[in-house]
Design a protein around this motif. Sequence first.
Motif, PDB file in Angstrom:
ATOM      1  N   VAL A  30      24.332 -32.636  17.724  1.00 59.63           N
ATOM      2  CA  VAL A  30      23.985 -34.024  17.454  1.00 59.63           C
ATOM      3  C   VAL A  30      22.968 -34.041  16.323  1.00 59.63           C
ATOM      4  O   VAL A  30      21.864 -33.524  16.475  1.00 59.63           O
ATOM      5  CB  VAL A  30      23.407 -34.720  18.703  1.00 59.63           C
ATOM      6  CG1 VAL A  30      23.164 -36.192  18.416  1.00 59.63           C
ATOM      7  CG2 VAL A  30      24.339 -34.539  19.890  1.00 59.63           C
ATOM      8  N   GLN A  31      23.354 -34.602  15.173  1.00 57.62           N
ATOM      9  CA  GLN A  31      22.507 -34.609  13.978  1.00 57.62           C
ATOM     10  C   GLN A  31      21.898 -33.231  13.755  1.00 57.62           C
ATOM     11  O   GLN A  31      20.674 -33.053  13.793  1.00 57.62           O
ATOM     12  CB  GLN A  31      21.406 -35.666  14.100  1.00 57.62           C
ATOM     13  CG  GLN A  31      21.931 -37.088  14.157  1.00 57.62           C
ATOM     14  CD  GLN A  31      20.821 -38.128  14.269  1.00 57.62           C
ATOM     15  OE1 GLN A  31      19.731 -37.838  14.750  1.00 57.62           O
ATOM     16  NE2 GLN A  31      21.096 -39.344  13.831  1.00 57.62           N
ATOM     17  N   PRO A  76      33.756 -45.050  17.603  1.00 67.37           N
ATOM     18  CA  PRO A  76      32.621 -45.970  17.752  1.00 67.37           C
ATOM     19  C   PRO A  76      31.591 -45.436  18.733  1.00 67.37           C
ATOM     20  O   PRO A  76      31.929 -44.789  19.725  1.00 67.37           O
ATOM     21  CB  PRO A  76      33.276 -47.260  18.265  1.00 67.37           C
ATOM     22  CG  PRO A  76      34.566 -46.824  18.883  1.00 67.37           C
ATOM     23  CD  PRO A  76      35.010 -45.616  18.122  1.00 67.37           C
ATOM     24  N   GLY A  77      30.338 -45.696  18.431  1.00 65.08           N
ATOM     25  CA  GLY A  77      29.258 -45.237  19.299  1.00 65.08           C
ATOM     26  C   GLY A  77      27.940 -45.854  18.875  1.00 65.08           C
ATOM     27  O   GLY A  77      27.875 -46.721  18.003  1.00 65.08           O
ATOM     28  N   GLU A  78      26.876 -45.388  19.482  1.00 63.17           N
ATOM     29  CA  GLU A  78      25.538 -45.938  19.248  1.00 63.17           C
ATOM     30  C   GLU A  78      24.747 -45.022  18.340  1.00 63.17           C
ATOM     31  O   GLU A  78      24.695 -43.801  18.553  1.00 63.17           O
ATOM     32  CB  GLU A  78      24.803 -46.128  20.575  1.00 63.17           C
ATOM     33  CG  GLU A  78      23.459 -46.823  20.448  1.00 63.17           C
ATOM     34  CD  GLU A  78      22.834 -47.112  21.803  1.00 63.17           C
ATOM     35  OE1 GLU A  78      21.610 -47.364  21.842  1.00 63.17           O
ATOM     36  OE2 GLU A  78      23.557 -47.076  22.806  1.00 63.17           O
ATOM     37  N   ARG A  79      24.118 -45.622  17.316  1.00 64.68           N
ATOM     38  CA  ARG A  79      23.267 -44.852  16.416  1.00 64.68           C
ATOM     39  C   ARG A  79      21.900 -44.611  17.057  1.00 64.68           C
ATOM     40  O   ARG A  79      21.569 -45.176  18.092  1.00 64.68           O
ATOM     41  CB  ARG A  79      23.089 -45.577  15.078  1.00 64.68           C
ATOM     42  CG  ARG A  79      24.372 -45.853  14.319  1.00 64.68           C
ATOM     43  CD  ARG A  79      24.033 -46.295  12.895  1.00 64.68           C
ATOM     44  NE  ARG A  79      23.099 -47.408  12.891  1.00 64.68           N
ATOM     45  CZ  ARG A  79      23.454 -48.682  12.843  1.00 64.68           C
ATOM     46  NH1 ARG A  79      24.737 -48.996  12.803  1.00 64.68           N
ATOM     47  NH2 ARG A  79      22.546 -49.648  12.851  1.00 64.68           N
ATOM     48  N   HIS A 104      25.973 -39.640  15.876  1.00 61.40           N
ATOM     49  CA  HIS A 104      25.669 -40.804  16.713  1.00 61.40           C
ATOM     50  C   HIS A 104      26.075 -40.440  18.142  1.00 61.40           C
ATOM     51  O   HIS A 104      26.357 -39.271  18.426  1.00 61.40           O
ATOM     52  CB  HIS A 104      26.391 -42.054  16.207  1.00 61.40           C
ATOM     53  CG  HIS A 104      27.880 -41.997  16.295  1.00 61.40           C
ATOM     54  ND1 HIS A 104      28.622 -40.857  16.009  1.00 61.40           N
ATOM     55  CD2 HIS A 104      28.790 -42.942  16.652  1.00 61.40           C
ATOM     56  CE1 HIS A 104      29.905 -41.106  16.164  1.00 61.40           C
ATOM     57  NE2 HIS A 104      30.030 -42.359  16.566  1.00 61.40           N
ATOM     58  N   SER A 105      26.073 -41.395  19.046  1.00 59.33           N
ATOM     59  CA  SER A 105      26.276 -41.092  20.468  1.00 59.33           C
ATOM     60  C   SER A 105      27.432 -41.904  21.049  1.00 59.33           C
ATOM     61  O   SER A 105      27.198 -42.929  21.704  1.00 59.33           O
ATOM     62  CB  SER A 105      24.994 -41.358  21.267  1.00 59.33           C
ATOM     63  OG  SER A 105      23.952 -40.529  20.829  1.00 59.33           O
ATOM     64  N   PRO A 106      28.665 -41.491  20.839  1.00 59.70           N
ATOM     65  CA  PRO A 106      29.777 -42.119  21.564  1.00 59.70           C
ATOM     66  C   PRO A 106      29.638 -41.832  23.063  1.00 59.70           C
ATOM     67  O   PRO A 106      29.280 -40.717  23.460  1.00 59.70           O
ATOM     68  CB  PRO A 106      31.024 -41.441  20.977  1.00 59.70           C
ATOM     69  CG  PRO A 106      30.574 -40.831  19.688  1.00 59.70           C
ATOM     70  CD  PRO A 106      29.136 -40.475  19.887  1.00 59.70           C
TER      71      PRO A 106
END
Length: 320
Positions: A30-31, A76-79, A104-106
């Motif tokens: 993640v990142q 799609p997910g949350e940044r 990001h966090s699907p």
Amino acid sequence: MLYAYTTRAGKIVRLQPGDELQSAIWIDLVQPGDAEIRQLREIGVDVPSLAEMEEIEISNRLYRENGLDYMTGVIPGERADGGREAMPVSFILSDQRLVTVRHHSPRPFLTFPERAERSTLGCSTPDRLFMGLIDEIIARLADILEGSGRVLDRSMASVFERGASSAASDRLQEALQEIGREAELLSRVRLGLLTIERILAFYISIIDERPEAKRLRPVIKGQLRDVQALEVHADFLSSRVSLGVDTTLGMINLQQNNTVRILSVVAALFLPPTLIASIYGMNFANMPELDKPWGYPMALGLMAATAAAVWFVLRWRKWL
């Protein structure tokens, strides 16, 4: 940030910091920073950058390099800042492990570790783990489409709801904003379905090289059918969005027309009295009514009579 998982008793368990990554069956980045990228490079995995993941050419999203299969989809997910966006996620698959790279966090990546063993194929191999994760993503996209359908139902019901004009105006504006948000969400879901379909098409083309090809192929075909069915449903919801926007704008135009009609009626009612008042407001010497005691009441009565006549004509024409 790096999350590594291994299999124990048919389940995936997160490795503790300091454990060897060689034993991981799934590594979720993640990142990723420079330290995580170096760790992956040490075990033979070249992590693509965000710029490389965002390339839209198929050859940059679906390819094989150094015995690893790179597959990138837009999900799609949350940044990190709390906003929602569709961003690329890369799946790097080998015989030893699955590596996922995301910025990001699907939600499927948060829920899948807890129920990986309950997926169709389980999580005993990287291929099965990959198929289970894809299945979780498809299910999440289906949930989003179902939720959008409920929102559109509620929005359309509010559009046709009767109410006071001021309340109706606010309701129509809220409905239009809500439908617009759902349109944007549907576009992200539609893009996600398209990229997942491409990933599955690429994967099924190389499945014969996998040791469990015979077991995996029917599952991939089933997932492709699910994706295609969801694409049809997304297109149906998109048509409902277009209908909702057109209907809401039509209702707003009707309300505006009603307002303009009321103003026009008021102007028409006061037009004859204004004309009479203007005539008797002219400064001519020879206006005998001005010297009569009944001149003023006559002018007022004439103005009231003409206004009443206009009102009755408008009622007779059913413009009121």
